[in-house]
Write a protein that holds these residues in place. Structure first.
Motif: not given
Lengths: 222, 215
Positions: B135-161
């Motif tokens: 959710e944070t990734k999604l709202t963050e990307s929205k605020a920056r103007g380039r909205e991410k898809t859910r799949a993208e955000a999920e992938d980003e979270c999973k590979q955070a480490d």
């Protein structure tokens, strides 16, 4: 037996449609062709899956050929005066003793420089034919500051201040990494950390994460 | 042949006895040379045209920092270090380099993709589900103007480490460097760094190269 008379047919073929098609294709190719500007060195760029297009104005391009020669180029078709500003700036700070004429020649006739600063004067005093024949040795980059490339970049940035400038690096497939590192260094010393690497586009390999993501984005838009 | 028909305009008109009949010239023009020329030009343009325009790849480099505390710390479990050497060979190790260099492995450049994919799978398998992150990734990307898809955000979270460290040595080529950066895009690795090689690693490569060359 009555003899059957075979009517003699003309062997002439109407060429008109053929000509039409030929000229249609010809027109297409003439329209689609964009001639390459002359390049200082032959460079084959690596492939990448990136699809971003190359910005061709307001950019500083540093090319490195397979032998490790470094060339500096300013892509400023919209305002070529900037090139003159850079060389005149360089002339004053480095005491090159260039004449007005030589600096104009730099602006109009030298797309990419690959000369050590010390040899600029003798290079620019040549006539056009000789300039074409001279093999440029490349800008020296091998010291902690990034060599003379640092000064070229610094001067180019100062004259292009206020514009959104792109920093392009174009390397050959066979360029060795240390040269590339030194070029990066010259930029970094000028506080530039965002680059565009010039590449030839290629497709995304199937069954990779990027491929799957692209498909997911596409299906969501539908 | 192509021709322009001009005849027949004044048929039936009788000319006087003193008027000489003008010899009727054929209006057919031989088009062959024009066709030749046309195709010659087509051939020329086909050969000189380059259809693909060059593209560019973004590269962000970090600012060189002297201070240790400013440097990003990477989690051991998610780190993969790739070393590039000459002749399309590469070396890699996961986590930290073992003192006896037991986790230092040699690999062909073309096999690196599989290693990156495996590492990513490994990191994702250890991911603890955290819906807040997405959710944070999604709202963050929205605020920056380039909205991410859910799949993208999920992938980003999973590979955070996950973090890939790329270290080309002095004999590796620019092509390999760009190719490995490209692998990061291909496998959607969000965190990676292009770093200078350390003397220890350089030595290990030299040793391995020497050993395989002697065989």
């Amino acid at each position: 037996m009555p003899s059957v008379k075979i009517p003699k047919k003309s062997t002439d073929v109407d060429m008109t449609p053929f000509v039409d098609v030929a000229f249609l294709i010809l027109t297409f190719f003439i329209m689609a062709t964009k001639f390459k500007p002359p390049e200082a060195a032959e460079i084959t760029t690596p492939n990448s899956v990136s699809t971003e297009l190359l910005p061709d104005n307001d950019a500083i391009l540093v090319s490195v050929d397979s032998a490790g020669r470094v060339f500096f180029e300013m892509l400023v078709q919209a305002s070529p005066q900037l090139k003159y500003d850079v060389i005149s700036n360089m002339n004053t700070t480095r005491n090159l003793g260039l004449t007005q004429e030589e600096m104009t020649k730099f602006k109009n006739k030298v797309p990419a420089v690959g000369m050590p600063i010390a040899q600029l004067k003798s290079y620019l005093s040549m006539n056009e034919e000789e300039m074409k024949r001279v093999k440029m040795p490349g800008i020296p980059v091998n010291d902690s500051l990034g060599g003379e490339l640092y000064f070229w970049i610094r001067d180019a940035i100062s004259v292009m201040a206020g514009k959104k400038t792109n920093y392009l690096i174009k390397g050959d497939n066979n360029t060795k990494y240390p040269i590339f590192d030194q070029v990066l260094n010259a930029f970094k010393k000028n506080d530039i950390y965002k680059f565009n690497l010039v590449t030839t586009p290629e497709g995304v390999p199937a069954n990779t994460d990027r491929d799957r993501l692209n498909k997911a984005i596409l299906s969501q838009r539908k | 042949m192509a021709s322009i028909d001009t005849g027949g305009g004044d048929s039936g008109h009788k000319k006087g006895p003193g008027v000489k009949k003008a010899k009727k010239m054929s209006t057919r023009i031989d088009m062959t040379p024009m066709v030749d020329l046309g195709f010659l030009l087509i051939t020329f343009f086909i050969f000189t045209t380059t259809m693909s325009s060059p593209s560019t790849m973004d590269l962000f480099m970090p600012k060189d920092t002297e201070k240790d505390e400013d440097q990003n710390k990477a989690k051991q479990s998610g780190a993969l270090t790739i070393l590039l050497a000459k002749d399309n060979t590469a070396y890699y190790y996961e986590g930290e380099l073992a003192p006896d260099a037991s986790n230092f492995k040699s690999v062909k450049f073309s096999e690196l993709r599989q290693i990156i994919i495996n590492k990513k799978k490994d990191v994702i398998s250890r991911y603890v589900n955290d819906p807040k992150c997405v959710e944070t990734k999604l709202t963050e990307s929205k605020a920056r103007g380039r909205e991410k898809t859910r799949a993208e955000a999920e992938d980003e979270c999973k590979q955070a480490d996950m973090v890939v460290v790329i270290k080309p040595n002095k004999e590796s080529t620019y092509k390999n460097t760009v190719d490995i950066l490209d692998e990061m895009t291909i496998n959607n690795i969000k965190r990676f760094a292009l770093v200078n090689i350390s003397p220890v690693e350089d030595e290990l490569i030299a040793k391995t190269e020497g050993a395989s060359g002697g065989q």
